[in-house]
Design an enzyme around this catalytic site. Structure first.
Site, short mmCIF file in Angstrom:
data_model
loop_
_atom_site.label_atom_id
_atom_site.label_comp_id
_atom_site.label_asym_id
_atom_site.label_seq_id
_atom_site.Cartn_x
_atom_site.Cartn_y
_atom_site.Cartn_z
N LYS A 289 10.88 -23.04 -5.18
CA LYS A 289 10.11 -23.30 -6.63
C LYS A 289 9.62 -22.20 -6.60
O LYS A 289 8.55 -21.48 -6.98
CB LYS A 289 8.85 -23.79 -6.09
CG LYS A 289 8.20 -24.47 -8.04
CD LYS A 289 6.55 -24.43 -7.69
CE LYS A 289 5.64 -23.99 -7.48
NZ LYS A 289 6.52 -22.95 -9.75
N GLU B 68 2.47 -12.64 0.38
CA GLU B 68 1.85 -11.50 -0.18
C GLU B 68 1.75 -11.52 -1.68
O GLU B 68 2.07 -12.17 -2.70
CB GLU B 68 3.51 -10.67 -0.58
CG GLU B 68 4.03 -9.49 -0.70
CD GLU B 68 3.47 -9.10 -2.93
OE1 GLU B 68 2.24 -8.98 -2.68
OE2 GLU B 68 4.24 -8.19 -2.85
N CYS C 286 2.94 -5.93 -8.88
CA CYS C 286 2.05 -6.22 -7.07
C CYS C 286 1.49 -5.54 -6.79
O CYS C 286 0.74 -4.53 -6.81
CB CYS C 286 2.20 -7.18 -6.43
SG CYS C 286 4.03 -6.28 -5.65
N GLU D 71 -7.54 -6.76 -9.15
CA GLU D 71 -5.93 -6.76 -9.87
C GLU D 71 -5.88 -6.76 -11.70
O GLU D 71 -6.07 -7.92 -11.44
CB GLU D 71 -5.03 -6.95 -9.35
CG GLU D 71 -3.91 -7.39 -9.20
CD GLU D 71 -3.05 -7.94 -8.20
OE1 GLU D 71 -1.94 -7.58 -8.00
OE2 GLU D 71 -3.55 -8.83 -8.06
#
Length: 490
Positions: free
Chosen positions: A176, A251, A285, A386
């Site tokens: 997906k 992750e 990331c 983040e």
């Protein structure tokens, strides 16, 4: 556009079970570039059933590893053949520069080649037995049906990290992609079909995380979930996967420190501090958004960064002189704006940037100026959270131990960097930094041979390298007694 804008299930291109669709736009100017079917739980269930049947009753898991490697290598060759088309689609979908996308395609082909070469290198292991006339061996077998959920920032690169090892080890899968950047994943499934992957082995379902992704995470016919994305979603997937104790590879991002010592090569450290953040508008990331600079060079270093940032050229990814494109969506732009507002409220100083660009040509896109915050402390949200945008926070340190302490002061542990000409100092810092990857005098370099993943809340498991291959295998011990005889205990 000649793409087959459909799901790919059990070797066939099919539409959605509902009439729902999703409009895909170019983040540079909001132009509609595609309309794709919006899948739901029923599409996901059909794909899971196809993958389950292909694994349980098909031949892929038992196809000789060398032959599987040939197929995976063929996918790499097709990616190289269609590199320009794929790079065009990736830049159209994400807004990144086409030069970045070309580099991504080279890396993606390299990932498929790497795992193709590894496919037949694990012949098992003979181990010592406690009795004579016996054989004791350890083998690695495919996990089974794998659900793979990929992010919007590096759509095809992240897909390759999952597809290649899963196929090479004999698994079946349902992928997906992010619902807002599906185009290159659709294209690579066309190449998977062309390469001769059997029906049901690789399936593609388009749709949102709360429908398709949720079904993959909850369905007990799925044996493994590999997910790259946000930490909150990752926690939900962990909870859902507990129903049948799925294997997990997660992750979940990072807030990555980049430590600059006064004895580092100044120009190189400045250049790498910029490279470590501003590719793809900071939507990485592993971006080194936490800059931790030795106090004696702090002011000079920040000034050098600011002067370079002021010269950045923002624009269309298809213009040759563009250095940085837009953010991915209006929603994400709003998040980045709120993040910057939070930093200002916390007392950080905007040294450069801090808003949208004023150029008329950029007003239709989701652009945000590259931004540098100074006067930052580790207790600020902008230092801990983040941001996933073109933003650097700068902290100071005076002693080596303080630099390491600051670098480790995070719930994340994905990656970090150290810039110094003192090799011993670099090694001491790298040993103490609690991260899955530590770069020394480099930042944001990754390649297929090196494992990728994080400590702490940056995730579970590894992608790439031999460990990335092992994520898609189960370990089995087989013991054979060559001269069985009665024990006569009972």
């Amino acid at each position: 556009m000649k793409l087959k804008l459909q799901h790919y299930i059990n070797g066939k291109w099919v539409g959605a079970d509902s009439e729902n669709t999703r409009t895909i736009i170019n983040p540079f100017d909001q132009e509609v570039i595609a309309v794709v079917p919006e899948g739901d739980e029923s599409n996901a269930k059909a794909a899971i059933a196809a993958a389950r049947e292909a694994f349980d009753n098909g031949e892929w898991a038992f196809t000789p590893a060398t032959e599987r490697g040939v197929v995976v290598r063929k996918i790499a060759e097709l990616i190289e053949r269609d590199k320009e088309e794929l790079a065009y689609l990736e830049s159209l979908d994400t807004g990144k520069t086409v030069e970045e996308s070309r580099g991504d395609m080279d890396d993606i082909a390299g990932v498929f080649r790497y795992f193709a070469e590894l496919a037949d290198k694990d012949g098992g292991e003979l181990i010592d037995s406690p009795i004579s006339n016996s054989i004791s061996k350890v083998v690695h077998e495919p996990v089974g049906v794998c659900g793979q959920i990929t992010p919007w920032n590096y759509p095809l690169l992240q897909a390759s990290w999952k597809l290649a090892p899963a196929l090479a080890t004999g698994n079946t899968l349902i992928m997906k992609p992010s619902e807002i950047t599906p185009l290159t994943t659709i294209k690579v499934f066309e190449l998977i079909e062309e390469a001769g992957v059997p029906a049901g082995v690789a399936n593609l379902v388009l749709g949102a995380g709360n429908t398709v992704g949720s079904e993959l995470s909850n369905n007990e016919d799925v044996d493994l979930i590999s997910f790259t994305g946000g930490i909150d979603t990752g926690k939900k997937i962990m909870q859902a996967a507990s129903a049948n104790v799925k294997k997990l590879a997660l992750e979940l991002g990072g807030k990555n420190p980049n430590v600059i010592f006064a004895d580092a090569d100044f120009e190189t450290a400045v250049d790498q501090a910029l490279n470590g953040v501003f590719f793809h508008a900071g939507q990485i990331c592993s971006a080194g958004t936490r800059l931790i600079v030795e106090e004696s060079i702090h002011d000079e270093f920040v000034q050098a960064l600011v002067e370079r940032v002021k010269e950045f050229k923002l624009g269309s990814g298809f213009e040759e002189d563009t250095q940085m494109g837009p953010l991915i969506s209006a929603e994400h732009l709003a998040k980045v704006e709120k993040y910057v507002e939070t930093g200002i409220e916390e007392g950080a100083t905007v040294a450069v940037g801090g808003g949208r660009p004023e150029e008329p040509a950029l007003q239709q896109g989701f652009f945000y100026l590259p931004t540098i915050f100074t006067d930052c402390t580790t207790d600020m949200r902008i230092v801990q959270d983040e941001g996933f945008g073109p933003i650097i926070t700068v902290e100071k340190f005076t002693a080596e131990e303080d630099a390491v302490k600051l670098a480790n002061d995070s719930i994340y542990g994905l990656a970090g960097g150290v810039f110094t000409n003192d090799i011993a100092k670099a090694e001491r810092c790298a040993a103490k930094m609690r991260m899955g990857t530590v770069w020394i005098n480099e930042f944001n370099l990754y390649f297929p041979h090196a494992p990728w993943g994080g400590f702490k809340q940056s995730g579970i498991g590894r992608e790439l390298g031999r460990l990335g291959m092992e994520e898609y295998t189960e370990t089995k011990h087989i013991f054979q007694n060559l001269k069985p005889e009665p024990i006569n205990w009972f």
